[in-house]
Design a protein around this motif. Sequence first.
Motif, mmCIF file in Angstrom:
data_model
loop_
_atom_site.group_PDB
_atom_site.id
_atom_site.type_symbol
_atom_site.label_atom_id
_atom_site.label_comp_id
_atom_site.label_asym_id
_atom_site.label_seq_id
_atom_site.Cartn_x
_atom_site.Cartn_y
_atom_site.Cartn_z
ATOM 1 N N PHE A 25 -2.234 4.398 -4.486
ATOM 2 C CA PHE A 25 -1.660 5.292 -3.727
ATOM 3 C C PHE A 25 -2.144 5.189 -2.281
ATOM 4 O O PHE A 25 -1.218 5.147 -1.486
ATOM 5 N N TRP A 26 -3.275 5.474 -2.132
ATOM 6 C CA TRP A 26 -3.886 5.592 -0.813
ATOM 7 C C TRP A 26 -3.927 4.225 -0.027
ATOM 8 O O TRP A 26 -3.980 4.399 1.008
ATOM 9 N N ALA A 27 -4.247 3.130 -0.640
ATOM 10 C CA ALA A 27 -4.004 2.180 -0.309
ATOM 11 C C ALA A 27 -2.760 1.815 0.438
ATOM 12 O O ALA A 27 -2.471 1.320 1.586
ATOM 13 N N LEU A 28 -1.686 1.992 -0.145
ATOM 14 C CA LEU A 28 -0.500 1.769 0.271
ATOM 15 C C LEU A 28 -0.035 2.601 1.350
ATOM 16 O O LEU A 28 0.644 2.483 2.507
ATOM 17 N N MET A 29 -0.513 3.994 1.229
ATOM 18 C CA MET A 29 -0.324 4.895 2.313
ATOM 19 C C MET A 29 -1.102 4.736 3.661
ATOM 20 O O MET A 29 -0.846 4.771 4.841
ATOM 21 N N SER A 30 -2.264 3.935 3.565
ATOM 22 C CA SER A 30 -2.898 3.642 4.628
ATOM 23 C C SER A 30 -2.293 2.504 5.284
ATOM 24 O O SER A 30 -2.235 2.285 6.498
ATOM 25 N N LEU A 31 -1.682 1.565 4.425
ATOM 26 C CA LEU A 31 -0.842 0.518 4.948
ATOM 27 C C LEU A 31 0.226 0.940 5.738
ATOM 28 O O LEU A 31 0.719 0.368 6.851
ATOM 29 N N ARG A 32 0.907 1.910 5.408
ATOM 30 C CA ARG A 32 2.036 2.500 5.989
ATOM 31 C C ARG A 32 1.741 3.158 7.398
ATOM 32 O O ARG A 32 2.300 2.845 8.355
ATOM 33 N N VAL A 33 0.609 3.969 7.306
ATOM 34 C CA VAL A 33 0.144 4.469 8.473
ATOM 35 C C VAL A 33 -0.304 3.475 9.459
ATOM 36 O O VAL A 33 0.027 3.372 10.821
ATOM 37 N N ALA A 34 -0.801 2.289 9.061
ATOM 38 C CA ALA A 34 -1.144 1.123 9.921
ATOM 39 C C ALA A 34 -0.070 0.581 10.771
ATOM 40 O O ALA A 34 0.087 0.211 11.856
ATOM 41 N N ALA A 35 1.146 0.404 9.814
ATOM 42 C CA ALA A 35 2.267 -0.004 10.327
ATOM 43 C C ALA A 35 2.890 0.766 11.367
ATOM 44 O O ALA A 35 3.312 0.394 12.323
ATOM 45 N N GLU A 36 2.673 2.152 11.145
ATOM 46 C CA GLU A 36 3.382 3.050 12.165
ATOM 47 C C GLU A 36 2.788 3.041 13.446
ATOM 48 O O GLU A 36 3.123 3.010 14.563
#
Length: 62
Positions: A6-17
């Motif tokens: 979950f946190w890996a995907l959320m970190s990837l999402r933040v990086a994309a933003e």
Amino acid sequence: MSRIVFWALMSLRVAAEVWGLVIGNRDVHCLGAIAGFGVIGVNCLLHRADRYEEFVEAGEEA
């Protein structure tokens, strides 16, 4: 979904933003935000499915 995933995907999402903001591409920024809602939604669905399986194993159907 484990907490690490979950946190890996959320970190990837933040990086994309952030990447979208840095390069000035608003589409990438919005895509990251939408991906975040998707990650949260899938996590909620998987959590609910796990709870349903626990009820079925206990003999209680919803």
